[in-house]
Design a protein around this motif. Sequence first.
Motif, PDB file in Angstrom:
ATOM      1  N   MET A   1       0.841  -1.193   0.000  1.00 20.71           N
ATOM      2  CA  MET A   1       0.000   0.000   0.000  1.00 20.71           C
ATOM      3  C   MET A   1       0.877   1.243   0.000  1.00 20.71           C
ATOM      4  O   MET A   1       1.855   1.334   0.736  1.00 20.71           O
ATOM      5  CB  MET A   1      -0.894  -0.006   1.245  1.00 20.71           C
ATOM      6  CG  MET A   1      -1.845   1.147   1.334  1.00 20.71           C
ATOM      7  SD  MET A   1      -2.972   0.951   2.713  1.00 20.71           S
ATOM      8  CE  MET A   1      -3.669   2.594   2.754  1.00 20.71           C
ATOM      9  N   GLU A   2       0.528   2.215  -0.835  1.00 22.82           N
ATOM     10  CA  GLU A   2       1.309   3.444  -0.929  1.00 22.82           C
ATOM     11  C   GLU A   2       1.160   4.278   0.348  1.00 22.82           C
ATOM     12  O   GLU A   2       0.083   4.372   0.921  1.00 22.82           O
ATOM     13  CB  GLU A   2       0.848   4.269  -2.136  1.00 22.82           C
ATOM     14  CG  GLU A   2       1.137   3.620  -3.478  1.00 22.82           C
ATOM     15  CD  GLU A   2       2.614   3.496  -3.757  1.00 22.82           C
ATOM     16  OE1 GLU A   2       3.390   4.348  -3.282  1.00 22.82           O
ATOM     17  OE2 GLU A   2       3.007   2.539  -4.444  1.00 22.82           O
ATOM     18  N   LEU A   3       2.279   4.880   0.770  1.00 20.54           N
ATOM     19  CA  LEU A   3       2.244   5.706   1.965  1.00 20.54           C
ATOM     20  C   LEU A   3       1.830   7.140   1.644  1.00 20.54           C
ATOM     21  O   LEU A   3       1.442   7.886   2.534  1.00 20.54           O
ATOM     22  CB  LEU A   3       3.620   5.709   2.634  1.00 20.54           C
ATOM     23  CG  LEU A   3       4.118   4.337   3.118  1.00 20.54           C
ATOM     24  CD1 LEU A   3       5.461   4.489   3.794  1.00 20.54           C
ATOM     25  CD2 LEU A   3       3.122   3.691   4.061  1.00 20.54           C
ATOM     26  N   ARG A   4       1.908   7.530   0.376  1.00 17.13           N
ATOM     27  CA  ARG A   4       1.518   8.885  -0.019  1.00 17.13           C
ATOM     28  C   ARG A   4       0.125   8.862  -0.616  1.00 17.13           C
ATOM     29  O   ARG A   4      -0.235   7.957  -1.358  1.00 17.13           O
ATOM     30  CB  ARG A   4       2.507   9.441  -1.040  1.00 17.13           C
ATOM     31  CG  ARG A   4       3.889   9.707  -0.445  1.00 17.13           C
ATOM     32  CD  ARG A   4       4.801  10.356  -1.458  1.00 17.13           C
ATOM     33  NE  ARG A   4       6.113  10.559  -0.891  1.00 17.13           N
ATOM     34  CZ  ARG A   4       7.251  10.425  -1.569  1.00 17.13           C
ATOM     35  NH1 ARG A   4       7.219  10.038  -2.827  1.00 17.13           N
ATOM     36  NH2 ARG A   4       8.404  10.644  -0.995  1.00 17.13           N
ATOM     37  N   GLU A   5      -0.658   9.898  -0.310  1.00 17.01           N
ATOM     38  CA  GLU A   5      -2.014   9.977  -0.821  1.00 17.01           C
ATOM     39  C   GLU A   5      -2.055  10.690  -2.161  1.00 17.01           C
ATOM     40  O   GLU A   5      -1.301  11.629  -2.414  1.00 17.01           O
ATOM     41  CB  GLU A   5      -2.905  10.721   0.188  1.00 17.01           C
ATOM     42  CG  GLU A   5      -3.076   9.987   1.495  1.00 17.01           C
ATOM     43  CD  GLU A   5      -3.952  10.743   2.478  1.00 17.01           C
ATOM     44  OE1 GLU A   5      -4.523  11.784   2.082  1.00 17.01           O
ATOM     45  OE2 GLU A   5      -4.057  10.305   3.633  1.00 17.01           O
ATOM     46  N   THR A   6      -2.960  10.230  -3.027  1.00 18.22           N
ATOM     47  CA  THR A   6      -3.192  10.900  -4.297  1.00 18.22           C
ATOM     48  C   THR A   6      -4.107  12.098  -4.070  1.00 18.22           C
ATOM     49  O   THR A   6      -4.679  12.287  -2.989  1.00 18.22           O
ATOM     50  CB  THR A   6      -3.857   9.937  -5.285  1.00 18.22           C
ATOM     51  OG1 THR A   6      -5.167   9.600  -4.808  1.00 18.22           O
ATOM     52  CG2 THR A   6      -3.039   8.648  -5.428  1.00 18.22           C
ATOM     53  N   SER A   7      -4.276  12.887  -5.100  1.00 18.48           N
ATOM     54  CA  SER A   7      -5.190  14.037  -4.984  1.00 18.48           C
ATOM     55  C   SER A   7      -6.617  13.552  -4.725  1.00 18.48           C
ATOM     56  O   SER A   7      -7.382  14.193  -3.994  1.00 18.48           O
ATOM     57  CB  SER A   7      -5.136  14.886  -6.253  1.00 18.48           C
ATOM     58  OG  SER A   7      -5.458  14.101  -7.394  1.00 18.48           O
ATOM     59  N   GLY A   8      -6.970  12.398  -5.310  1.00 15.82           N
ATOM     60  CA  GLY A   8      -8.290  11.835  -5.053  1.00 15.82           C
ATOM     61  C   GLY A   8      -8.454  11.416  -3.607  1.00 15.82           C
ATOM     62  O   GLY A   8      -9.525  11.602  -3.012  1.00 15.82           O
ATOM     63  N   ASP A   9      -7.401  10.846  -3.024  1.00 16.58           N
ATOM     64  CA  ASP A   9      -7.449  10.463  -1.615  1.00 16.58           C
ATOM     65  C   ASP A   9      -7.597  11.703  -0.731  1.00 16.58           C
ATOM     66  O   ASP A   9      -8.337  11.685   0.260  1.00 16.58           O
ATOM     67  CB  ASP A   9      -6.172   9.708  -1.225  1.00 16.58           C
ATOM     68  CG  ASP A   9      -6.077   8.351  -1.899  1.00 16.58           C
ATOM     69  OD1 ASP A   9      -7.127   7.772  -2.214  1.00 16.58           O
ATOM     70  OD2 ASP A   9      -4.939   7.873  -2.107  1.00 16.58           O
ATOM     71  N   GLU A  10      -6.897  12.760  -1.090  1.00 13.19           N
ATOM     72  CA  GLU A  10      -6.988  13.996  -0.304  1.00 13.19           C
ATOM     73  C   GLU A  10      -8.401  14.569  -0.349  1.00 13.19           C
ATOM     74  O   GLU A  10      -8.917  15.060   0.660  1.00 13.19           O
ATOM     75  CB  GLU A  10      -5.964  15.004  -0.807  1.00 13.19           C
ATOM     76  CG  GLU A  10      -4.516  14.577  -0.529  1.00 13.19           C
ATOM     77  CD  GLU A  10      -3.513  15.484  -1.206  1.00 13.19           C
ATOM     78  OE1 GLU A  10      -3.935  16.340  -2.028  1.00 13.19           O
ATOM     79  OE2 GLU A  10      -2.300  15.337  -0.932  1.00 13.19           O
ATOM     80  N   ARG A  11      -9.033  14.494  -1.516  1.00 15.29           N
ATOM     81  CA  ARG A  11     -10.417  14.977  -1.621  1.00 15.29           C
ATOM     82  C   ARG A  11     -11.354  14.103  -0.782  1.00 15.29           C
ATOM     83  O   ARG A  11     -12.274  14.604  -0.130  1.00 15.29           O
ATOM     84  CB  ARG A  11     -10.863  14.981  -3.088  1.00 15.29           C
ATOM     85  CG  ARG A  11     -10.244  16.081  -3.927  1.00 15.29           C
ATOM     86  CD  ARG A  11     -10.946  16.225  -5.261  1.00 15.29           C
ATOM     87  NE  ARG A  11     -10.816  15.022  -6.082  1.00 15.29           N
ATOM     88  CZ  ARG A  11      -9.810  14.789  -6.914  1.00 15.29           C
ATOM     89  NH1 ARG A  11      -8.849  15.697  -7.055  1.00 15.29           N
ATOM     90  NH2 ARG A  11      -9.761  13.695  -7.635  1.00 15.29           N
ATOM     91  N   PHE A  12     -11.097  12.797  -0.802  1.00 19.29           N
ATOM     92  CA  PHE A  12     -11.926  11.894  -0.008  1.00 19.29           C
ATOM     93  C   PHE A  12     -11.748  12.184   1.479  1.00 19.29           C
ATOM     94  O   PHE A  12     -12.724  12.183   2.239  1.00 19.29           O
ATOM     95  CB  PHE A  12     -11.569  10.447  -0.318  1.00 19.29           C
ATOM     96  CG  PHE A  12     -12.389   9.443   0.450  1.00 19.29           C
ATOM     97  CD1 PHE A  12     -13.722   9.228   0.151  1.00 19.29           C
ATOM     98  CD2 PHE A  12     -11.823   8.718   1.493  1.00 19.29           C
ATOM     99  CE1 PHE A  12     -14.482   8.313   0.872  1.00 19.29           C
ATOM    100  CE2 PHE A  12     -12.569   7.814   2.223  1.00 19.29           C
ATOM    101  CZ  PHE A  12     -13.908   7.602   1.907  1.00 19.29           C
ATOM    102  N   ARG A  13     -10.519  12.452   1.908  1.00 19.92           N
ATOM    103  CA  ARG A  13     -10.287  12.780   3.319  1.00 19.92           C
ATOM    104  C   ARG A  13     -11.049  14.051   3.701  1.00 19.92           C
ATOM    105  O   ARG A  13     -11.664  14.110   4.783  1.00 19.92           O
ATOM    106  CB  ARG A  13      -8.785  12.962   3.581  1.00 19.92           C
ATOM    107  CG  ARG A  13      -8.449  13.164   5.058  1.00 19.92           C
ATOM    108  CD  ARG A  13      -6.951  13.342   5.274  1.00 19.92           C
ATOM    109  NE  ARG A  13      -6.197  12.123   5.055  1.00 19.92           N
ATOM    110  CZ  ARG A  13      -6.055  11.136   5.946  1.00 19.92           C
ATOM    111  NH1 ARG A  13      -6.656  11.225   7.133  1.00 19.92           N
ATOM    112  NH2 ARG A  13      -5.345  10.079   5.664  1.00 19.92           N
ATOM    113  N   ALA A  14     -11.039  15.024   2.829  1.00 20.37           N
ATOM    114  CA  ALA A  14     -11.768  16.261   3.105  1.00 20.37           C
ATOM    115  C   ALA A  14     -13.275  16.004   3.176  1.00 20.37           C
ATOM    116  O   ALA A  14     -13.987  16.583   4.012  1.00 20.37           O
ATOM    117  CB  ALA A  14     -11.460  17.304   2.026  1.00 20.37           C
ATOM    118  N   GLU A  15     -13.763  15.105   2.316  1.00 17.25           N
ATOM    119  CA  GLU A  15     -15.192  14.762   2.325  1.00 17.25           C
ATOM    120  C   GLU A  15     -15.577  14.106   3.651  1.00 17.25           C
ATOM    121  O   GLU A  15     -16.594  14.462   4.257  1.00 17.25           O
ATOM    122  CB  GLU A  15     -15.498  13.812   1.162  1.00 17.25           C
ATOM    123  CG  GLU A  15     -16.941  13.319   1.150  1.00 17.25           C
ATOM    124  CD  GLU A  15     -17.163  12.191   0.155  1.00 17.25           C
ATOM    125  OE1 GLU A  15     -18.257  11.575   0.195  1.00 17.25           O
ATOM    126  OE2 GLU A  15     -16.247  11.886  -0.640  1.00 17.25           O
TER     127      GLU A  15
END
Length: 386
Positions: A1-15
């Motif tokens: 599993m990648e340790l860095r988040e993608t831009s999509g992951d960042e948007r999901f975290r904000a959601e």
Amino acid sequence: MELRETSGDERFRAEVRAWLGDHLTGEFAALKGLGGSGREHEAPQERQAWNQHLAAHGWTCLGWPVEYGGRGLSLQQQVIFHEEYARADAPARVNHLGEELLGPTLIAHGTDEQRRRFLPGIIGVTELWCQGYSEPGAGSDLAGVRTRARLAGGEWVIDGQKIWTSLAQYAQWCFALVRTEPGSQRHAGLSYLLVPMDQPGVEVRPIRQLTGTSEFNEVFFDGARTGESLVVGAPGDGWRIAMATLGFERGVSTLGQQVGFARELAGIVATAKDNGRYDDPVLRDRLARAEVGLEVLRVHALRTLSSPEAGPVSKLLWARWHRELGELAMDVRGADALTVGPSYGLDAQQTLFLFSRADTIYGGSDEIQRTIIAERVLGLPKEPRP
């Protein structure tokens, strides 16, 4: 599993963060921080109502396949949800055993009829589950179970005793490992049954713990019954199904658990600064080591989340770290830690210390985890067994 988040992951975290901020309000705001290890007695009905609110908005069973009612989210997104859930101090969820253990087991090994019957209740948090594995004399040695079941009139009739059954007092159903072949021994002749708890043949007796609470229970089956079709897998194949369930146990929720650990550590650091113990170089060094150890836990979990072999290693790491955190809390408190409020009123750090004594025992003791690692991961010779 990648340790860095993608831009999509960042948007999901904000959601996730925004949704929790909008909904942990009103009647639900009072539930913040309630529940969890040693505190499952706190507002169980109200927390179930909150869990049903989560379900109504699509925030349960996130990793389940879409065709079975889940959202099919990636491991990274599931981790994000559990981390943000913990950071919001949202109440401990009441349906871990159904969502994280039984549900995936039914998806992988159940019949279509079983999935149609039970998955919606898990997703909607309308039916709660407990796990009937351990018995007196057969805790870590799970293959030694003696609870038995026989077929009679199209039903399984069950007699025996289970122990250390978490949250049985709240559950409507139990997934139980029982012996269905007379004269069988060890792993052979076991079956994995789904048993209703609300019936005359089931008695639940809470076990009072050091914390004064009763998450664990004894469960007695005396002629309890369940349908002939409510066996997962084939009769006699229960050991394989039970091991599959345990394989789902070390899931993404452990990353949320570690956010809770970080909150506990921050509270201990704050106590040390308030009472002057932070100036003690030995204690300050232990606090620093605890923080480093917690980061190691997180990185290890992220790197090995999709590896089933890593489960025993993760359990060894976090259980020992958390037990030592409880000891550190008491050392920081000093003599103050020895006093309790009226009616055995423990505070959060005292509860942490007392409950964490069991971390290296429940869910598979340290000794059992080391044996699993030696035999199944490293391929070392098996230890002699009777």
